[in-house]
Design a protein around this motif. Sequence first.
Motif, mmCIF file in Angstrom:
data_model
loop_
_atom_site.group_PDB
_atom_site.id
_atom_site.type_symbol
_atom_site.label_atom_id
_atom_site.label_comp_id
_atom_site.label_asym_id
_atom_site.label_seq_id
_atom_site.Cartn_x
_atom_site.Cartn_y
_atom_site.Cartn_z
ATOM 1 N N THR A 1 0.838 -1.210 0.000
ATOM 2 C CA THR A 1 0.000 0.000 0.000
ATOM 3 C C THR A 1 0.862 1.245 0.000
ATOM 4 O OG1 THR A 1 -0.078 -0.054 2.418
ATOM 5 C CG2 THR A 1 -1.882 -1.147 1.227
ATOM 6 N N PRO A 2 0.332 2.382 -0.537
ATOM 7 C CA PRO A 2 -0.975 2.538 -1.182
ATOM 8 C C PRO A 2 -0.978 1.952 -2.583
ATOM 9 C CG PRO A 2 0.238 4.599 -1.300
ATOM 10 C CD PRO A 2 1.069 3.671 -0.475
ATOM 11 N N ALA A 3 -2.165 1.547 -3.031
ATOM 12 C CA ALA A 3 -2.306 0.941 -4.357
ATOM 13 C C ALA A 3 -3.694 1.266 -4.912
ATOM 14 C CB ALA A 3 -2.113 -0.568 -4.267
ATOM 15 N N LEU A 4 -3.796 1.150 -6.231
ATOM 16 C CA LEU A 4 -5.030 1.493 -6.917
ATOM 17 C C LEU A 4 -5.805 0.215 -7.220
ATOM 18 C CD1 LEU A 4 -6.290 4.117 -8.082
ATOM 19 C CD2 LEU A 4 -5.097 3.602 -10.227
ATOM 20 N N ILE A 5 -7.055 0.179 -6.756
ATOM 21 C CA ILE A 5 -7.886 -1.020 -6.897
ATOM 22 C C ILE A 5 -9.038 -0.726 -7.843
ATOM 23 C CG2 ILE A 5 -9.303 -2.722 -5.666
ATOM 24 C CD1 ILE A 5 -6.383 -2.679 -4.718
ATOM 25 N N LEU A 6 -9.261 -1.620 -8.784
ATOM 26 C CA LEU A 6 -10.376 -1.468 -9.719
ATOM 27 C C LEU A 6 -11.295 -2.669 -9.599
ATOM 28 C CD1 LEU A 6 -11.829 -0.043 -12.021
ATOM 29 C CD2 LEU A 6 -10.235 -1.129 -13.618
ATOM 30 N N ASP A 7 -12.562 -2.400 -9.341
ATOM 31 C CA ASP A 7 -13.576 -3.453 -9.253
ATOM 32 C C ASP A 7 -14.117 -3.709 -10.661
ATOM 33 O OD1 ASP A 7 -16.210 -4.656 -9.104
ATOM 34 O OD2 ASP A 7 -16.122 -4.302 -6.939
ATOM 35 N N ARG A 8 -13.769 -4.869 -11.226
ATOM 36 C CA ARG A 8 -14.105 -5.102 -12.632
ATOM 37 C C ARG A 8 -15.595 -5.191 -12.880
ATOM 38 N NH1 ARG A 8 -11.707 -9.811 -16.492
ATOM 39 N NH2 ARG A 8 -13.168 -11.081 -15.319
ATOM 40 N N GLU A 9 -16.327 -5.773 -11.933
ATOM 41 C CA GLU A 9 -17.765 -5.905 -12.145
ATOM 42 C C GLU A 9 -18.438 -4.520 -12.227
ATOM 43 O OE1 GLU A 9 -19.552 -8.507 -9.297
ATOM 44 O OE2 GLU A 9 -21.586 -8.044 -9.983
ATOM 45 N N ARG A 10 -18.059 -3.628 -11.323
ATOM 46 C CA ARG A 10 -18.632 -2.271 -11.362
ATOM 47 C C ARG A 10 -18.223 -1.543 -12.645
ATOM 48 N NH1 ARG A 10 -18.565 0.143 -5.196
ATOM 49 N NH2 ARG A 10 -19.590 -1.646 -4.226
ATOM 50 N N PHE A 11 -16.954 -1.699 -12.996
ATOM 51 C CA PHE A 11 -16.427 -1.089 -14.227
ATOM 52 C C PHE A 11 -17.232 -1.560 -15.439
ATOM 53 C CE2 PHE A 11 -13.228 -2.007 -17.671
ATOM 54 C CZ PHE A 11 -12.902 -0.705 -18.028
ATOM 55 N N LEU B 1 -6.257 1.459 -1.956
ATOM 56 C CA LEU B 1 -6.018 0.565 -0.818
ATOM 57 C C LEU B 1 -4.963 1.206 0.080
ATOM 58 C CD1 LEU B 1 -6.495 -2.404 0.303
ATOM 59 C CD2 LEU B 1 -4.382 -2.984 -0.912
ATOM 60 N N ALA B 2 -5.235 1.244 1.390
ATOM 61 C CA ALA B 2 -4.289 1.871 2.317
ATOM 62 C C ALA B 2 -4.211 1.065 3.605
ATOM 63 C CB ALA B 2 -4.718 3.306 2.621
ATOM 64 N N THR B 3 -3.123 1.263 4.321
ATOM 65 C CA THR B 3 -2.904 0.581 5.595
ATOM 66 C C THR B 3 -3.073 1.585 6.743
ATOM 67 O OG1 THR B 3 -1.311 -0.927 4.576
ATOM 68 C CG2 THR B 3 -1.195 -0.703 6.965
ATOM 69 N N ILE B 4 -3.718 1.136 7.807
ATOM 70 C CA ILE B 4 -3.788 1.940 9.034
ATOM 71 C C ILE B 4 -2.381 1.938 9.644
ATOM 72 C CG2 ILE B 4 -4.817 2.186 11.341
ATOM 73 C CD1 ILE B 4 -6.934 2.416 9.155
ATOM 74 N N ILE B 5 -1.747 3.123 9.715
ATOM 75 C CA ILE B 5 -0.369 3.187 10.221
ATOM 76 C C ILE B 5 -0.269 3.832 11.596
ATOM 77 C CG2 ILE B 5 0.655 3.177 7.911
ATOM 78 C CD1 ILE B 5 1.162 6.233 8.328
ATOM 79 N N GLY B 6 -1.366 4.382 12.106
ATOM 80 C CA GLY B 6 -1.264 5.001 13.420
ATOM 81 C C GLY B 6 -2.604 5.226 14.088
ATOM 82 N N LEU C 1 -0.175 12.491 -2.313
ATOM 83 C CA LEU C 1 0.249 11.858 -3.563
ATOM 84 C C LEU C 1 -0.635 10.665 -3.900
ATOM 85 C CD1 LEU C 1 4.148 12.072 -3.442
ATOM 86 C CD2 LEU C 1 2.505 13.576 -4.591
ATOM 87 N N ALA C 2 -1.042 9.906 -2.912
ATOM 88 C CA ALA C 2 -1.825 8.694 -3.162
ATOM 89 C C ALA C 2 -3.281 8.993 -3.506
ATOM 90 C CB ALA C 2 -1.767 7.766 -1.953
ATOM 91 N N GLN D 1 -6.210 -2.956 6.851
ATOM 92 C CA GLN D 1 -6.393 -2.171 5.638
ATOM 93 C C GLN D 1 -7.810 -1.654 5.432
ATOM 94 O OE1 GLN D 1 -4.335 -5.323 4.517
ATOM 95 N NE2 GLN D 1 -2.757 -4.364 3.255
ATOM 96 N N ILE D 2 -7.879 -0.562 4.706
ATOM 97 C CA ILE D 2 -9.148 0.030 4.280
ATOM 98 C C ILE D 2 -9.024 0.341 2.793
ATOM 99 C CG2 ILE D 2 -9.755 1.078 6.493
ATOM 100 C CD1 ILE D 2 -8.598 3.735 5.058
#
Lengths: 377, 377
Positions: B8-18, B259-264, B279-280, B340-341
Amino acid sequence: MNILDIPTPALILDRERFMNNIAHMRDKLADFRIPLRPHLKTCKSVQAARHILDGQPQSITVSTLHEAEYFLAAGYTDILYAVSITPNKLKQIQNLQKAGANISVILDDLEAANMVNEEAIRLGTVIPVLIEIDSDGKRAGLTADAPSLLNVARQLQEGPGTTLAGVMTHAGGSYYCKSTEAISKMAEQERNAITSAAARITKAGLPCQIISMGSTPTALFAENLNGVTEIRAGVFVFHDIVMRSLGVCKTSDIALSVLATIIGHKTDKNRLLVDAGSLALSNDRGKPIEDGSYKMGQIVDVETAEPYAGLWIDSTNQEHGLISLEHSNYTFNDFPIGSQIRIFPNHACITAAAYPQYYVVDGSDKVIEKWDRCNGW
Amino acid sequence: MNILDIPTPALILDRERFMNNIAHMRDKLADFRIPLRPHLKTCKSVQAARHILDGQPQSITVSTLHEAEYFLAAGYTDILYAVSITPNKLKQIQNLQKAGANISVILDDLEAANMVNEEAIRLGTVIPVLIEIDSDGKRAGLTADAPSLLNVARQLQEGPGTTLAGVMTHAGGSYYCKSTEAISKMAEQERNAITSAAARITKAGLPCQIISMGSTPTALFAENLNGVTEIRAGVFVFHDIVMRSLGVCKTSDIALSVLATIIGHKTDKNRLLVDAGSLALSNDRGKPIEDGSYKMGQIVDVETAEPYAGLWIDSTNQEHGLISLEHSNYTFNDFPIGSQIRIFPNHACITAAAYPQYYVVDGSDKVIEKWDRCNGW
């Protein structure tokens, strides 16, 4: 190559200003005999780093593990990753260690310290950790008087998967100061927080070798750095409109700009259009200008980098920047379609991240070098 | 690969919604029998384009010449570059032509038409040009009744370096509409402008083959498209918080997330920190939420993409996102450090541009494909 031959939009770096900015920070810290561990999240460039670290300790700060990998490949082994670590990132940390990095990480939570210890044990490694201290209430960290500080310190020192490397803080609150006097006070507040935290830790019989603080404003306006072992700062190498609005730099210190082409004359709206929009400039709003409005960059001459009075990027779309001529003495004749301008960014770190490289100029219109960048994660 | 294993961070694409979003636009335009020339500035991805254009005319719109080169290399030859052209970019256009592109450009100014003609003659090529029409006063273009419209049209048709290919407009004003009824009206305003401009041109005995309009809101809420020959739209494939706030999509249509991670856990401020910052996520503020405040993204469940009520990215720094728990029923226990969230973006086109690729998921936690992107210029 002439600057006018670069495809637009593009990122332009004035080497003379960049070198002067580096020298200015060195002079400042030399007075205190405190080493700089530059935050390379701003430049993200090996060629820039060579100049920043020339003749200095080769210690660096990074904001992503991708930066760590990139700078390690260029020979920088002493790395502080200055964003809170989590267990899911420790495999990458271990890979960096195996590749030769002496990498430290940060955290500010007992549960995190426990989890990092356990994951490091599982991976079969030991991770040096600094405790993040909150010196301004703006983001992360334990306050210097937090009851849990010593528990975290003890856990880090005693857990076989971690070692306690020291403490660090970042006074991002300096970005909200109203004067350089206030920045000096913020620097003292930052120093107080980090040295108090370090004192509590050492008084408890625990080690605290690194006592690290920094931000460009507090580094440049600190009056006392007693007890601090290193300074971190990043944006000082480029400066930007936010730094100028804080009184931290002058217009002639701003080394980074975006080259853009005039692509339209919207005569019925008295407005120019350029090919630098949200992606080329970022949507970082910075701080309001004198009249209270937010602008997305300042228009300057393509060769001299002298500002055009009253000309700003008023708004952006993805690939369009809009410039009103309304509050200036300029007309469409001053900006023919196809001619070029440069744009000072609000926030250099964010604007630069859209580009794979810098076109480096040296006070003239000639491109003397291209320097690369490592973006993303 | 499981979504939880992505760094993370990363870009997630839901193919069904797309895929559903693509089908919805197709159904809408099928009613009018108007072809879509999708604006690929949103996805910037060949793998995404294959789905968007599957079984359709292979005509595309791009916002950068880098996109044109990238999509041409993938076999898309019918390209509209929808940002005003200038003479300094014609060499690149010619290179695209030599590589097989049937590329059209746009402009809205007589001087620009003259300069483009002269440069095209100098280069020894002929460039098809559409005249940009201003249908909403928001950005660029000649109004449909502008006296110079016919002069520009005549210049483009008569200049040996150019041909007049038609007219185009973009009702970006639809992003400021207060209701879907207002969007329908804006679509009619857009249609009126572009068909009036085309009528003036053909009445003057000049050709006007392409009559192109579009934006995601006006494309989805148009009630009449008589006289229009093609529709351009881009963000409909992903949708985002801005589209939802306009009533153009539902929460369950938003296909893109970070996609992101809880860091604190900043317990003294009742605030979570994640590793997705300026940036993300981009600094695009989008539109204010119900209470009038601006947020930088909406927090949703990492697997179901269901929103957590009251949880938003309240502010960002370069690599940090801050989430207040204050106006929610959640506690720190719901978001352990290292968990993650996902985050719905305000503006999908801008957020996506920070990433080199999409991790494509399909309604579960499994990554089924990775699709690349072409960023920059």
